[in-house]
Enzyme design. Structure first.
Site, PDB file in Angstrom:
ATOM      1  CE  LYS A 116      -7.024 -10.158 -19.714  1.00  0.00           C
ATOM      2  NZ  LYS A 116      -8.294  -9.953 -20.469  1.00  0.00           N
ATOM      3  N   PRO A 142      -5.417   0.803 -16.225  1.00  0.00           N
ATOM      4  CG  PRO A 142      -6.271   1.978 -18.043  1.00  0.00           C
ATOM      5  CD  PRO A 142      -5.126   1.107 -17.642  1.00  0.00           C
ATOM      6  CB  ALA A 191      -9.815  -1.249 -18.533  1.00  0.00           C
ATOM      7  N   GLY A 204      -6.897  -7.035 -17.234  1.00  0.00           N
ATOM      8  CA  GLY A 204      -6.377  -7.975 -16.236  1.00  0.00           C
ATOM      9  C   GLY A 204      -5.408  -7.374 -15.242  1.00  0.00           C
ATOM     10  N   GLY A 205      -5.442  -6.056 -15.041  1.00  0.00           N
ATOM     11  CA  GLY A 205      -4.459  -5.412 -14.173  1.00  0.00           C
ATOM     12  C   GLY A 205      -4.476  -5.914 -12.743  1.00  0.00           C
ATOM     13  CB  SER A 241      -5.894 -10.905 -12.786  1.00  0.00           C
ATOM     14  OG  SER A 241      -7.302 -10.915 -12.647  1.00  0.00           O
ATOM     15  CG  ASP A 288      -8.577 -12.796 -16.573  1.00  0.00           C
ATOM     16  OD1 ASP A 288      -9.016 -13.801 -17.144  1.00  0.00           O
ATOM     17  OD2 ASP A 288      -8.958 -11.636 -16.827  1.00  0.00           O
TER      18      ASP A 288
END
Length: 269
Positions: free
Chosen positions: A8, A92, A95, A98-99, A101, A134
């Protein structure tokens, strides 16, 4: 079963108050983007396992939010079978995208479907909120205004179809402590929903409050934002607490040269 948890970006990120529980009140518009991980789950008769490929995922596997999501459901649904989980990591970490999450939220949704738990989005968001601020956003995974710690969500109509996204991460780690150290919480000057209605206001009024303290300490991040504007972005900003910076364009811009060490992503929203 396989799914593709997406990242996001934040359109504006205002730190509006310090809470008594140590968290901060925020106000932001979060928008899904087509940068994705891959998450696979298979029912396993022997034991629950977790493996990864792609980007190196730091920390102990048992502390990963995906496994925590499984344990959270297992507490309320003790008959859940063992599963074999594999994550291919592309987004990443740390960063502002929100990866992690997203991976956890998609895991909840996948297990809901895989095990026929018949939980609606409200309950999935309740579980997700226990995993991270998140996480609830990625249950519905549509443009939403986030308030509170980020878990109070309100869908917003935001037509960005066809917008060209350029996202750059200079691989600079911004710790939570550093991000919040220079922030002075304050009420927003305008109503976020009204600003979002008029893209001509975005550049001057859609602010990420973290930039004011992070840019002086990391001019390299500020330079990325400036370069995106110089190349025709109608809006550019840091996402979350950084260090990723994105630019939004009406059409694909001319090729920009970036440092070979930077993570780069381009796509259409």
């Amino acid at each position: 079963m396989i799914s593709f948890p997406n990242a996001k970006i934040n359109l504006g990120l205002y730190i509006t108050a310090k809470r008594s529980d140590g968290y901060h009140e925020i106000e932001s518009c979060m928008v899904p983007i087509p940068l994705v991980d891959a998450l696979e789950m298979i029912v396993d008769t022997k034991k629950t396992t977790f493996s990864t490929t792609g980007l190196d995922v730091p920390g102990d596997a048992k502390d990963n939010l995906i496994l925590k999501a499984y344990q959270l459901l297992k507490k309320d649904f003790p008959n859940l079978p063992n599963i074999s989980i594999h994550l291919h990591k592309t987004i990443p970490m740390g960063a502002g995208l929100g990866g992690g999450s997203s991976d956890a939220a998609f895991a909840l949704t996948m297990m809901n479907n895989l095990f026929d738990l018949i939980l609606d989005d409200f309950f999935l968001e309740e579980y997700a909120a226990q995993l991270g601020s998140d996480c609830p956003f990625f249950i519905e995974n549509i443009p939403q205004i986030a308030r509170g710690r980020g878990e109070i969500l309100e869908p917003i109509t935001l037509d960005m179809k066809g917008t060209y996204l350029v996202l750059i991460n200079p691989r600079i780690h911004i710790g939570t402590k550093e991000a919040y150290a220079g922030v002075s919480p304050k009420k927003t000057a305008g109503k976020l929903e009204e600003i979002l209605e008029d893209k001509t206001r975005w550049k001057d009024e859609l602010i990420n409050d973290f930039e004011a303290s992070i840019f002086p300490n990391h001019p390299e991040i500020a330079a990325i934002k400036s370069k995106l504007y110089e190349n025709g972005a109608y809006y550019a900003a840091m996402s979350g607490s950084g260090s990723s910076v994105f630019g939004l364009f009406e059409e694909k811009p001319s090729s920009m040269k970036w440092d070979d060490g930077y993570f780069q992503f381009e796509g259409i929203l």
